[in-house]
Design a protein around this motif. Structure first.
Motif, PDB file in Angstrom:
ATOM      1  N   ASP A  53      -6.621  33.029  22.800  1.00 28.01           N
ATOM      2  CA  ASP A  53      -6.904  31.801  23.019  1.00 28.01           C
ATOM      3  C   ASP A  53      -5.828  30.494  22.441  1.00 28.01           C
ATOM      4  O   ASP A  53      -5.959  29.565  23.332  1.00 28.01           O
ATOM      5  N   ASP A  54      -4.850  30.985  22.026  1.00 30.47           N
ATOM      6  CA  ASP A  54      -3.553  30.326  21.623  1.00 30.47           C
ATOM      7  C   ASP A  54      -2.496  30.393  22.571  1.00 30.47           C
ATOM      8  O   ASP A  54      -1.403  30.016  22.501  1.00 30.47           O
ATOM      9  N   GLY A  55      -2.505  31.254  23.624  1.00 29.91           N
ATOM     10  CA  GLY A  55      -1.603  31.628  24.569  1.00 29.91           C
ATOM     11  C   GLY A  55      -1.167  33.260  24.400  1.00 29.91           C
ATOM     12  O   GLY A  55      -1.671  33.993  23.533  1.00 29.91           O
ATOM     13  N   PRO A  56      -0.261  33.567  25.014  1.00 31.38           N
ATOM     14  CA  PRO A  56       0.258  34.839  25.109  1.00 31.38           C
ATOM     15  C   PRO A  56       1.020  35.112  24.121  1.00 31.38           C
ATOM     16  O   PRO A  56       1.812  34.374  23.848  1.00 31.38           O
ATOM     17  N   PHE A  57       0.915  36.583  23.491  1.00 27.40           N
ATOM     18  CA  PHE A  57       2.060  36.995  22.534  1.00 27.40           C
ATOM     19  C   PHE A  57       2.113  38.565  22.935  1.00 27.40           C
ATOM     20  O   PHE A  57       1.339  39.277  23.345  1.00 27.40           O
TER      21      PHE A  57
ATOM     22  N   TRP B 164     -10.497  39.879   9.657  1.00 23.22           N
ATOM     23  CA  TRP B 164      -9.114  40.034   9.978  1.00 23.22           C
ATOM     24  C   TRP B 164      -8.741  38.599  10.008  1.00 23.22           C
ATOM     25  O   TRP B 164      -9.340  37.819  10.694  1.00 23.22           O
ATOM     26  N   PRO B 165      -7.251  38.475   9.664  1.00 23.03           N
ATOM     27  CA  PRO B 165      -6.938  37.045  10.161  1.00 23.03           C
ATOM     28  C   PRO B 165      -6.934  36.832  11.419  1.00 23.03           C
ATOM     29  O   PRO B 165      -6.626  37.576  12.315  1.00 23.03           O
ATOM     30  N   MET B 166      -7.540  35.773  11.923  1.00 21.09           N
ATOM     31  CA  MET B 166      -7.426  35.164  13.370  1.00 21.09           C
ATOM     32  C   MET B 166      -8.527  35.907  14.147  1.00 21.09           C
ATOM     33  O   MET B 166      -8.825  35.189  15.140  1.00 21.09           O
ATOM     34  N   ALA B 167      -9.239  36.751  13.542  1.00 23.94           N
ATOM     35  CA  ALA B 167     -10.342  37.474  14.242  1.00 23.94           C
ATOM     36  C   ALA B 167     -11.559  36.556  14.286  1.00 23.94           C
ATOM     37  O   ALA B 167     -12.483  37.002  13.529  1.00 23.94           O
ATOM     38  N   LYS B 168     -11.552  35.466  14.782  1.00 24.94           N
ATOM     39  CA  LYS B 168     -12.812  34.519  14.812  1.00 24.94           C
ATOM     40  C   LYS B 168     -12.575  33.815  15.998  1.00 24.94           C
ATOM     41  O   LYS B 168     -11.718  33.679  16.565  1.00 24.94           O
TER      42      LYS B 168
END
Length: 318
Positions: A75-79, A125-129
């Motif tokens: 959602d925040d872009g590619p990584f 988890w962190p960010m798992a939402k």
């Protein structure tokens, strides 16, 4: 090298036959309680395409990069993910990932699963939402090797072909999720309260009975309100939901390993009314008990739960 037309033809054939048996190829129906594998993507190879599932999946996927690099669009872009990076795709989160364009390969181990009710804490988890992918970076070679061994053990065990292979694989997955939880930044060990553990054991040993909250609370020497609060805070769901989870898990096992009629099986897992049991089962699993047994027999693979087949589109890597 496999072309776009080759991939499309494979997907069309799989959709027409409805029997794609390779989870690495288009058309595979992730309609199982647990599926695991290793995806060896090499530049220009037959698996060198992007996975694109705009609406995600009904279950979770946990993913460990073991070699090379992958690229994930979140959602925040590619990584990019590198060896030692663990990802968690929650249900409904879009999947758009493949080999990183500047990497020659991307080998990653993965497990697709439907969680048990009391795993809720381990899946926070962190960010798992929302529309986000959970991320965990493993520090140090020994920990990375431990996790790769755990992923491989889940994969090997679920393919074991024994009546208990799925249950054993799920136990190993539970261990894997707990280890992930322990490796989270800022983790502080919080053992399960022995009274909650005793309540779980009491419920499990009495699944055929509709134990009241008062009865369970007396068994563990707590007030009903205190037990209800403590149970939900530690397990992540209330007692009624957790008991239903255990009943459905047992029902699946009995449907797969016995020829017990559904009417008798319902009573064995705590439901006096077969129709009510069938409604609960369909609501939780997506199909009726009879369909679950029939589909499992046809596929020769247990724990079917009806995730959408062919719910992703292959896109060639660049």
């Amino acid at each position: 090298m496999r072309t776009d037309s080759d991939v499309s033809a494979a997907m069309q054939h799989a959709e027409a036959s409805g029997r794609q048996s390779n989870p690495l190829l288009p058309g595979y129906a992730f309609n199982l309680y647990l599926v695991a594998g290793l995806t060896p993507i090499e530049q220009g190879g037959p698996l060198d395409f992007w996975i694109d599932r705009p609406t995600g999946m009904k279950g979770y996927i946990i993913n460990l990069t073991v070699h090379g690099r992958g690229r994930v669009n979140d959602d925040d872009g590619p990584f990019d993910c590198q060896p030692g990076d663990v990802l968690l795709f929650p249900p409904g989160v879009p999947h758009l990932y493949g080999r990183a364009p500047d990497s020659r390969d991307w080998y990653h181990r993965w497990v697709y699963f439907r969680p048990r009710g009391f795993w809720a804490t381990w899946l926070q988890w962190p960010m798992a939402k929302a529309q986000r992918v959970g991320r965990l970076k493993l520090r140090g070679a020994p920990v990375q090797q431990e996790f790769e061994s755990l992923f491989a053990s889940v994969d090997a065990t679920h393919r074991g072909g024994k009546p208990t292979s799925q249950e054993l694989a799920i136990n190993l997955l539970e261990r894997l999720l707990i280890r992930c939880h322990e490796e989270m930044p800022g983790f502080r060990s919080r053992p399960l309260d022995p009274r909650v553990e005793a309540a779980c054991q009491f419920i499990t040993n009495s699944l055929t009975r509709d134990l009241s909250l008062d009865e369970i609370a007396r068994h563990v020497c707590l007030s009903p309100s205190r037990l209800a609060h403590l149970f939900r805070s530690q397990i992540g769901v209330n007692i009624v939901r957790w008991r239903e989870d255990q009943r459905i898990i047992l029902a699946k096992h009995l449907l797969l390993t016995t020829t017990t009629p559904v009417s008798a099986l319902a009573a064995r897992v705590g439901y006096d009314d077969q129709l009510y049991f069938s409604r609960v089962f369909r609501k939780r699993v997506g199909i009726s008990p009879s369909e679950f047994r029939r589909n499992s027999e046809e596929a020769l693979d247990p724990w079917s739960e009806g995730d959408a087949a062919g719910s992703w589109t292959p896109r060639r890597s660049v």
